[in-house]
Design an enzyme around this catalytic site. Structure first.
Site, PDB file in Angstrom:
ATOM      1  CB  CYS A 188       0.689   5.555  98.430  1.00 41.76           C
ATOM      2  SG  CYS A 188      -0.375   6.241  99.241  1.00 41.76           S
ATOM      3  CD  GLU A 231      13.529  13.630  93.099  1.00 43.71           C
ATOM      4  OE1 GLU A 231      12.511  13.990  92.148  1.00 43.71           O
ATOM      5  OE2 GLU A 231      13.064  12.811  93.856  1.00 43.71           O
ATOM      6  CG  HIS A 239       4.220  13.414  81.387  1.00 43.40           C
ATOM      7  ND1 HIS A 239       5.366  14.114  81.187  1.00 43.40           N
ATOM      8  CD2 HIS A 239       4.598  12.639  82.364  1.00 43.40           C
ATOM      9  CE1 HIS A 239       6.452  13.634  81.717  1.00 43.40           C
ATOM     10  NE2 HIS A 239       5.814  12.578  82.531  1.00 43.40           N
ATOM     11  CG  LEU A 260      -7.619   9.342 102.490  1.00 44.21           C
ATOM     12  CD1 LEU A 260      -9.044   9.790 102.461  1.00 44.21           C
ATOM     13  CD2 LEU A 260      -6.598  10.523 102.603  1.00 44.21           C
ATOM     14  CE  LYS A 261      -3.741   3.467  95.495  1.00 44.29           C
ATOM     15  NZ  LYS A 261      -3.277   4.458  94.655  1.00 44.29           N
ATOM     16  CB  CYS A 298       9.568  10.918  80.106  1.00 42.01           C
ATOM     17  SG  CYS A 298      10.293  10.033  81.571  1.00 42.01           S
TER      18      CYS A 298
END
Ligand code: GLN
Ligand code: ZN
Length: 757
Positions: free
Chosen positions: A516, A605, A694, A18-19, A726
């Site tokens: 993924c 998280e 980013h 799918l990717k 970052c």
């Protein structure tokens, strides 16, 4: 006769088909029909597998071209109005919601509960309307039926759908949309019924959360409204125990409930007590969040009696959708065969379900061979010397509070460190990585394939380190880094060098869209046989008189981004990793490295879903960090770094980590995130990121000066550091150099500013 089913399976395909199709479609290399063919192939194969394993339904609606929540936005015809799309989306429009277009930024993305999957956040306004939107779900049901399967569609329930969305207008409560949303759900159910569907699985994972009373109360109203549709509803909760929501769930007018017996196992007796006499109980007995074989004998023993009572009202299932585990072990050739025999990815979990179903329905004897294979694998694992290392156990036993505390409190360490490093006010540094250029990645790939020698590889990396040091010196940064050229990934790099970690070849799990990840597998006691970073860091330090910051990944992040052992508490694994990192920290110090950063981007998280469980987690998480950091002298400066997160509700636990310096991502929030640190009087030094790495936008010095001035209003200026948000590995060198030059200029400007003298 017990039934068996799955709540959902991976949609990426056995080899991430799918990717590759999605990305080819986005690049314009294949057309929509070709992409749809790939998708259909994946769905058909998934259904065939479920059917062949003897499951009683195939699950439909677990497929999504990008994300399951986005599918519901399409299904319910509620795409954000700002895109100007109609009620029925085409595939190209669907992808624009996920990825943005020239006029509209993408919908926001956030983590799906406590998993590493990310969903697109529905946007709600007082005038949001719902309707029967895109018909993909109905098409897929027809597709499954045409192929001869009994289709059980899965929907995200109305309350979870609203809860997981976000209000885009102040002063309005998205729960107010429920009455408008329910008729759309009723229409969907009616249409499924018309297609001949018997059962619909309706997921309400928010039942595993702390819910406000109004939301809890809304369940009854909502499900009374859906009851009339005439299809049987299986209400599915997962990811944790139901606790105070247990009765709410069990009393709803639905035909069955699914509960997570892995994470919520302790309340099974209560569930059985309260289960109304006509309802189906779908027991989530196989861990859908981890990659270990299930102890099938234990499940059989635990449910045998219940099966006699419930008969076909007992359904067997994984605890949650198998979306969160890799597809199949079939493609693995590199794993140690003994270890591989302890594992179960999605396909193997479906096979285990088939074994259980046979054992319950045809008698244990009928499944004896598979059960005894399973038992043998488990007993080998339990006793394996690969898993148990007495030396690691002994070290854990010997831990005292002193291991988790620096010698002196922060203020005393601070003066020692100031004397040692003599850094200017507003010291400048970076978060660790520099651009991972094509040359770097290809050198690494060639080394892995054996195309270049270790000596050539080392020389290539040293050249990169040399460049990075040279450029940092030219820019005038105060604390340098070696640039992390040798690292593919901040967890994998360390995991590959630690005992107790293994890596699959093809164990991919969807993170978001076409992205993924392949999490490491922690299977045994963790220790560090050899220094991991000392050589590179020492080399970098040899090139400069400025302090070189050593760069490590912290124990909580290593744990959080891996599949972990299920035979000991997470906290124990975290402490083992902490000791391994501690060894590295001590060795770096001995090699003359005076500043060491231990990254913990995943610290927040790791928080449990329920607030009541937070203190226990934060207690062991901060202890693990401190154990990794506290083996050094007080004049050695420990940094940590955390990516963008909601810090405010865990500030005491961040302070409890007692890092000398913390760098955090704040620029996107215009320093608003920092306010919490100020109000909390965060005691140690802090480097709020002054530019967003980013974005390709290069901020000028004035932008960064303004952010620093804002920061200085809430944090005493003599405790402020100046750094990007970052690591810079995804950026190019040209933009990086300009941005850092501006950053250094901003810091210098403040140093000579009378207000901060
Ligand atoms: N040191 C890491 C880097 O710079 C930190 C990455 C992260 O916070 N996720 O790349
Ligand atoms: Zn970060």
């Amino acid at each position: 006769m017990a039934l068996a089913h799955v709540l959902g399976v991976p949609r990426i395909g056995p080899n991430r088909e799918l990717k590759f199709a999605q990305e080819a479609f986005w690049r314009g290399e294949i057309d929509e029909a070709a992409l749809r063919d790939v998708a259909s192939g994946i769905r058909q194969a998934n259904w065939r597998r479920q059917h062949a394993a003897g499951l009683d339904f195939v699950t439909v609606g677990d497929f999504a071209f990008y994300d399951q929540m986005l599918n519901h936005v399409a299904l319910l015809g509620c795409a954000p109005a700002r895109f100007g799309f109609g009620e029925k989306l085409g595939l190209a429009e669907y992808f624009q919601l996920a990825r943005g277009n020239d006029a509209c930024p993408a919908m926001e993305m956030t983590k799906w509960f406590d998993t590493n999957y990310h969903y697109l956040v529905p946007e709600f306004k007082p005038d949001t309307q719902f309707s029967l939107g895109t018909a993909w779900l109905f098409d897929e049901v027809a597709e499954a039926q045409t192929a001869g399967f009994e289709a059980k569609p899965v929907l995200i329930g109305p309350l979870s759908f609203l809860w997981l969305g976000k209000e885009k207008t102040p002063g309005f409560d998205r729960l107010d949309l429920l009455d408008r949303l329910l008729p759309a759900y009723a229409q969907i159910l009616a249409r499924l019924k018309a297609q001949g569907v018997q059962w619909v699985q309706i997921d309400e994972p928010i039942l595993a959360l702390d819910l406000p009373a109004a939301w809890r109360a809304a369940f009854e109203r909502a499900y009374h409204a859906l009851n009339g549709a005439g299809v049987k509803l299986l209400l599915a909760s997962y990811f944790g125990p139901l606790r105070e929501n247990l009765l709410v769930a069990l009393k709803l007018p639905v035909a069955g409930v699914h509960v997570d017996c892995v994470r919520g196992g302790e309340e099974l007796a209560q569930v059985i007590d309260w289960l109304p006499a006509t309802k189906v109980l779908s027991a989530g007995v196989i861990d859908g969040r981890n990659i270990w074989k299930t102890d099938l004998d234990a499940v059989f023993g635990r449910f045998e009696g219940l099966h006699l009572r419930l008969a076909d009202r007992l359904w067997l299932a994984p605890s949650c959708s198998l979306l969160h585990v890799p597809v199949s072990l079939a493609g693995e050739t590199g794993l140690d065969p003994e270890l591989q025999n302890w594992l179960a990815f999605a396909d193997e979990k479906i096979a285990a379900l088939a074994t259980l179903k046979t054992a319950f329905n045809a008698g244990r004897q009928t499944a004896a061979a598979a059960l005894s294979d399973n038992a043998r694998a488990l007993s080998v694992r339990r006793a394996s010397p690969r898993v148990h290392d007495a030396a690691v156990g002994a070290r854990l036993e010997a831990l005292t509070p002193a291991h988790a505390t620096r010698n002196r409190p922060f203020t005393l360490r601070q003066s020692l460190q100031r004397e040692r490093f003599r850094l200017p006010a507003f010291p400048t540094t970076t978060i660790g990585s520099f651009p991972q250029t094509l040359e770097i990645r290809s050198a690494r790939a060639r080394f892995r394939k054996g195309d270049i020698s270790e000596a050539d590889y080392t020389a290539a990396m040293q050249r990169e380190i040399g460049h990075a040091v040279e450029r940092q010196e030219a820019l005038g940064l105060d604390v340098l880094v070696h640039g992390e050229a040798e690292r593919n990934d901040m967890v994998e790099y360390f995991g590959e060098q630690l005992a107790g970690f293994a890596f699959s070849q093809n164990g991919w799990v969807q993170s978001y869209g076409s992205r993924c990840v392949k999490p490491p597998i922690i299977y045994g006691d963790v220790s560090r046989p050899h220094p991991m970073t000392v050589g590179w860091t020492r080399y970098a330090q040899s090139l400069t008189d400025k302090p070189m910051k050593g760069m490590l990944t912290g124990p909580v992040t290593m744990l959080q981004w891996s599949f972990v052992r299920d035979d000991q508490p997470r906290a124990t694994t975290a402490l083992q990793i902490a000791l391994a990192i501690r060894d590295e920290v001590v060795d770096l110090e001995a090699a003359g490295i005076g500043i060491i950063q231990i990254d913990e981007p995943a610290y927040r998280e790791g928080l449990p879903l329920r607030k009541a469980d937070w203190p226990a987690y934060l207690d062991w998480a901060s202890r693990a960090f401190r154990i990794s950091a506290s083996g050094v002298d007080d004049a050695t400066q420990i940094h940590t770094h955390m990516c963008y997160s909601e810090f405010n509700d865990i500030l005491p636990a961040i302070a409890a980590m007692d890092a000398d310096v913390i760098t955090i991502e704040t620029s996107r929030s215009d320093m608003e995130l920092l306010r919490g640190f100020g109000e909390f009087s965060y005691p140690n030094e802090i480097g709020p990121g002054v530019y967003d790495i980013h974005s390709p936008r290069v901020p000028d010095a004035a932008d960064m000066t303004r952010l620093l001035e804002k920061a200085a209003q809430v944090i005493p200026p003599d405790r402020l550091w100046v750094n990007p948000d970052c690591g810079l590995k995804t950026r190019g060198w040209a933009e990086t150099e300009t941005a850092l030059a501006n950053m250094v200029a901003a810091a210098r400007g403040l140093r000579s500013d009378a207000r901060f003298a």
